[in-house]
Design a protein around this motif. Structure first.
Motif, PDB file in Angstrom:
ATOM      1  N   HIS A  95      51.305  53.823  16.847  1.00 38.42           N
ATOM      2  CA  HIS A  95      52.639  53.441  17.341  1.00 38.42           C
ATOM      3  C   HIS A  95      53.707  53.716  16.287  1.00 38.42           C
ATOM      4  O   HIS A  95      54.810  54.183  16.623  1.00 38.42           O
ATOM      5  CB  HIS A  95      52.646  51.964  17.750  1.00 38.42           C
ATOM      6  CG  HIS A  95      52.105  51.719  19.124  1.00 38.42           C
ATOM      7  ND1 HIS A  95      52.910  51.643  20.240  1.00 38.42           N
ATOM      8  CD2 HIS A  95      50.828  51.577  19.563  1.00 38.42           C
ATOM      9  CE1 HIS A  95      52.169  51.426  21.312  1.00 38.42           C
ATOM     10  NE2 HIS A  95      50.890  51.391  20.933  1.00 38.42           N
ATOM     11  N   ALA A  96      53.374  53.459  15.030  1.00 41.50           N
ATOM     12  CA  ALA A  96      54.337  53.740  13.959  1.00 41.50           C
ATOM     13  C   ALA A  96      54.599  55.236  13.867  1.00 41.50           C
ATOM     14  O   ALA A  96      55.742  55.667  13.628  1.00 41.50           O
ATOM     15  CB  ALA A  96      53.798  53.204  12.630  1.00 41.50           C
ATOM     16  N   TRP A  97      53.562  56.034  14.041  1.00 43.51           N
ATOM     17  CA  TRP A  97      53.714  57.489  14.011  1.00 43.51           C
ATOM     18  C   TRP A  97      54.610  57.962  15.148  1.00 43.51           C
ATOM     19  O   TRP A  97      55.496  58.805  14.945  1.00 43.51           O
ATOM     20  CB  TRP A  97      52.338  58.155  14.092  1.00 43.51           C
ATOM     21  CG  TRP A  97      52.368  59.651  14.158  1.00 43.51           C
ATOM     22  CD1 TRP A  97      53.048  60.499  13.343  1.00 43.51           C
ATOM     23  CD2 TRP A  97      51.660  60.481  15.092  1.00 43.51           C
ATOM     24  NE1 TRP A  97      52.817  61.811  13.707  1.00 43.51           N
ATOM     25  CE2 TRP A  97      51.959  61.825  14.777  1.00 43.51           C
ATOM     26  CE3 TRP A  97      50.794  60.208  16.148  1.00 43.51           C
ATOM     27  CZ2 TRP A  97      51.445  62.895  15.497  1.00 43.51           C
ATOM     28  CZ3 TRP A  97      50.260  61.263  16.872  1.00 43.51           C
ATOM     29  CH2 TRP A  97      50.598  62.597  16.546  1.00 43.51           C
ATOM     30  N   TRP A 139      39.712  54.815  22.690  1.00 44.90           N
ATOM     31  CA  TRP A 139      40.890  54.044  22.293  1.00 44.90           C
ATOM     32  C   TRP A 139      41.930  54.904  21.580  1.00 44.90           C
ATOM     33  O   TRP A 139      43.134  54.626  21.669  1.00 44.90           O
ATOM     34  CB  TRP A 139      40.473  52.856  21.428  1.00 44.90           C
ATOM     35  CG  TRP A 139      39.907  51.745  22.255  1.00 44.90           C
ATOM     36  CD1 TRP A 139      38.600  51.338  22.314  1.00 44.90           C
ATOM     37  CD2 TRP A 139      40.622  50.927  23.186  1.00 44.90           C
ATOM     38  NE1 TRP A 139      38.464  50.314  23.221  1.00 44.90           N
ATOM     39  CE2 TRP A 139      39.690  50.038  23.772  1.00 44.90           C
ATOM     40  CE3 TRP A 139      41.951  50.864  23.583  1.00 44.90           C
ATOM     41  CZ2 TRP A 139      40.048  49.096  24.727  1.00 44.90           C
ATOM     42  CZ3 TRP A 139      42.317  49.925  24.540  1.00 44.90           C
ATOM     43  CH2 TRP A 139      41.372  49.049  25.100  1.00 44.90           C
ATOM     44  N   GLY A 140      41.485  55.966  20.922  1.00 39.88           N
ATOM     45  CA  GLY A 140      42.451  56.888  20.329  1.00 39.88           C
ATOM     46  C   GLY A 140      43.343  57.519  21.376  1.00 39.88           C
ATOM     47  O   GLY A 140      44.558  57.683  21.181  1.00 39.88           O
ATOM     48  N   VAL A 141      42.750  57.859  22.519  1.00 39.27           N
ATOM     49  CA  VAL A 141      43.520  58.433  23.638  1.00 39.27           C
ATOM     50  C   VAL A 141      44.447  57.382  24.246  1.00 39.27           C
ATOM     51  O   VAL A 141      45.619  57.656  24.539  1.00 39.27           O
ATOM     52  CB  VAL A 141      42.559  59.002  24.706  1.00 39.27           C
ATOM     53  CG1 VAL A 141      43.311  59.314  25.996  1.00 39.27           C
ATOM     54  CG2 VAL A 141      41.863  60.256  24.188  1.00 39.27           C
ATOM     55  N   VAL A 142      43.929  56.175  24.426  1.00 41.63           N
ATOM     56  CA  VAL A 142      44.765  55.098  24.968  1.00 41.63           C
ATOM     57  C   VAL A 142      45.927  54.798  24.025  1.00 41.63           C
ATOM     58  O   VAL A 142      47.087  54.677  24.457  1.00 41.63           O
ATOM     59  CB  VAL A 142      43.924  53.824  25.200  1.00 41.63           C
ATOM     60  CG1 VAL A 142      44.824  52.662  25.643  1.00 41.63           C
ATOM     61  CG2 VAL A 142      42.838  54.077  26.236  1.00 41.63           C
ATOM     62  N   ASN A 143      45.625  54.703  22.739  1.00 39.75           N
ATOM     63  CA  ASN A 143      46.681  54.416  21.754  1.00 39.75           C
ATOM     64  C   ASN A 143      47.757  55.497  21.766  1.00 39.75           C
ATOM     65  O   ASN A 143      48.959  55.204  21.767  1.00 39.75           O
ATOM     66  CB  ASN A 143      46.079  54.311  20.352  1.00 39.75           C
ATOM     67  CG  ASN A 143      45.158  53.114  20.194  1.00 39.75           C
ATOM     68  OD1 ASN A 143      45.230  52.152  20.960  1.00 39.75           O
ATOM     69  ND2 ASN A 143      44.272  53.171  19.213  1.00 39.75           N
ATOM     70  N   GLY A 144      47.322  56.767  21.761  1.00 38.53           N
ATOM     71  CA  GLY A 144      48.283  57.866  21.753  1.00 38.53           C
ATOM     72  C   GLY A 144      49.116  57.904  23.021  1.00 38.53           C
ATOM     73  O   GLY A 144      50.339  58.139  22.986  1.00 38.53           O
ATOM     74  N   THR A 145      48.485  57.659  24.150  1.00 40.26           N
ATOM     75  CA  THR A 145      49.203  57.680  25.425  1.00 40.26           C
ATOM     76  C   THR A 145      50.243  56.568  25.489  1.00 40.26           C
ATOM     77  O   THR A 145      51.411  56.807  25.831  1.00 40.26           O
ATOM     78  CB  THR A 145      48.213  57.542  26.597  1.00 40.26           C
ATOM     79  OG1 THR A 145      47.305  58.657  26.591  1.00 40.26           O
ATOM     80  CG2 THR A 145      48.954  57.510  27.928  1.00 40.26           C
ATOM     81  N   LYS A 146      49.834  55.342  25.183  1.00 43.09           N
ATOM     82  CA  LYS A 146      50.753  54.217  25.295  1.00 43.09           C
ATOM     83  C   LYS A 146      51.861  54.258  24.236  1.00 43.09           C
ATOM     84  O   LYS A 146      52.982  53.827  24.495  1.00 43.09           O
ATOM     85  CB  LYS A 146      49.982  52.896  25.224  1.00 43.09           C
ATOM     86  CG  LYS A 146      49.169  52.626  26.494  1.00 43.09           C
ATOM     87  CD  LYS A 146      48.533  51.250  26.481  1.00 43.09           C
ATOM     88  CE  LYS A 146      49.532  50.118  26.508  1.00 43.09           C
ATOM     89  NZ  LYS A 146      50.341  50.086  27.760  1.00 43.09           N
ATOM     90  N   ALA A 147      51.547  54.803  23.071  1.00 34.17           N
ATOM     91  CA  ALA A 147      52.568  54.890  22.020  1.00 34.17           C
ATOM     92  C   ALA A 147      53.639  55.913  22.364  1.00 34.17           C
ATOM     93  O   ALA A 147      54.826  55.702  22.089  1.00 34.17           O
ATOM     94  CB  ALA A 147      51.913  55.235  20.682  1.00 34.17           C
ATOM     95  N   PHE A 148      53.227  57.038  22.964  1.00 28.44           N
ATOM     96  CA  PHE A 148      54.174  58.132  23.199  1.00 28.44           C
ATOM     97  C   PHE A 148      54.791  58.140  24.597  1.00 28.44           C
ATOM     98  O   PHE A 148      55.879  58.694  24.778  1.00 28.44           O
ATOM     99  CB  PHE A 148      53.487  59.477  22.939  1.00 28.44           C
ATOM    100  CG  PHE A 148      53.401  59.844  21.492  1.00 28.44           C
ATOM    101  CD1 PHE A 148      54.411  60.574  20.878  1.00 28.44           C
ATOM    102  CD2 PHE A 148      52.319  59.444  20.715  1.00 28.44           C
ATOM    103  CE1 PHE A 148      54.347  60.906  19.538  1.00 28.44           C
ATOM    104  CE2 PHE A 148      52.237  59.767  19.368  1.00 28.44           C
ATOM    105  CZ  PHE A 148      53.262  60.490  18.772  1.00 28.44           C
ATOM    106  N   LEU A 149      54.119  57.557  25.583  1.00 27.64           N
ATOM    107  CA  LEU A 149      54.618  57.645  26.958  1.00 27.64           C
ATOM    108  C   LEU A 149      56.055  57.151  27.122  1.00 27.64           C
ATOM    109  O   LEU A 149      56.872  57.838  27.756  1.00 27.64           O
ATOM    110  CB  LEU A 149      53.672  56.893  27.906  1.00 27.64           C
ATOM    111  CG  LEU A 149      54.091  56.855  29.383  1.00 27.64           C
ATOM    112  CD1 LEU A 149      54.294  58.258  29.938  1.00 27.64           C
ATOM    113  CD2 LEU A 149      53.052  56.086  30.205  1.00 27.64           C
TER     114      LEU A 149
END
Length: 294
Positions: free
Chosen positions: A71-73, A116-126
């Motif tokens: 999320h920080a990224w 979870w890496g995919v979930v994290n990336g999706t929710k952070a960037f969406l």
């Protein structure tokens, strides 16, 4: 999105393999890049080569299993580039071992990265991608997110999960009509380092008839046939065509076709072929010879 020109794309696992090839392919189309990986050396090399193609590039060490870091990224990317139009959730690992032979930690490790890496990336960037007004989320599953095999329960579970997550996401985005879409990628055997770095335990020999190192060597030599560059081009074209499912390589099409034709019976075919391969393996043959002389 009909073009990546003058867009901003974030890529996880950009230090090698498909992630690196995606960076170069997108850069050639005039796309600005935000790259991340856990491998500092590989990431720096990708970024340096991408900058030579004339686009703005940022590089950040990120473990995709670390939700706060992802999320920080994402916030950092928007602060630096002013927007973000796409996220390629590409980072992934592999693990081999039987259900009985695997530890709970094996499943937790691979799910934290692959799913979870995919979930994290999706929710952070969406949310950021939606603000841009036009964008795409590309989540990399595997042919083993369509087709299961023995000795790969942890990897299969993580990649089937990516598939289900992404297909549900795509339907939600279709209903929202927000200018953002999603694709799920199912590569077959790609010539990357994933097999070399895979975690394999001794229980895998009961399935393959070989020790972990020999199984890894055979996998690299016989099954990894498609180049990362070819895979990246298929992914980019698939995203621009707004495909729901992106298959890569003749093996992916073959296994997908088998699963469609025989959705349950294919398991018997796989079991029979694996048994035959195990019996014919050098390790199995040497064991039989040793038993005969004792």
């Amino acid at each position: 999105m009909k073009s990546f020109e003058n867009k901003v794309a974030a890529i996880t696992g950009a230090g090698s393999g498909i992630g690196r090839a995606l960076a170069f392919g997108l850069a050639r189309q005039g796309c600005q890049l935000a790259l991340c990986d856990v491998n500092a050396e590989g990431l720096a090399e990708t970024a340096a080569q991408a900058r030579k193609l004339g686009v703005q590039v940022s590089e950040t060490l990120v473990n995709v299993a670390d939700r706060e870091a992802v999320h920080a990224w994402a916030d950092q990317v928007v602060a630096e580039f002013g927007r973000v139009n796409a996220i390629f959730n590409n980072a992934g690992v592999a693990q081999g071992g039987t259900v009985e032979g695997n530890d709970y930690a094996d499943y937790e490790w691979i799910m934290n990265i692959n799913f979870w890496g995919v979930v994290n990336g999706t929710k952070a960037f969406l949310p950021h991608i939606k603000v841009s007004g036009s964008g795409h989320i590309v989540n990399v599953s595997s042919v083993f997110g369509l087709f299961a095999q023995p000795g790969m329960s942890a990897y299969n579970a993580s990649k089937f999960a990516v598939r289900g997550f992404t297909e549900s996401l795509r339907q939600e985005l279709d209903m929202a009509n927000c200018g953002v879409s999603a694709s799920c990628v199912h590569p077959g055997g790609i010539k990357t380092n994933i097999a070399k770095t895979a975690r394999m335990n001794a229980s895998l020999s009961s399935v393959t008839g070989q020790d972990a190192d020999k199984a890894r060597e055979q996998f690299n030599d016989q099954l990894l046939r498609t180049t990362p560059e070819k895979a990246a081009q298929v992914i980019i074209n698939g995203a621009l065509a707004n495909k729901r499912r992106i298959l890569i390589g003749p093996d992916a099409y073959a296994l997908d076709g088998m699963q469609r034709l025989w959705p349950a019976f294919y398991q018997r075919v796989v079991t029979a072929s694996m048994r035959l391969a195990a019996r014919l393996s050098p390790k199995s043959s040497s064991k039989k010879a040793q038993t005969a002389t004792e």
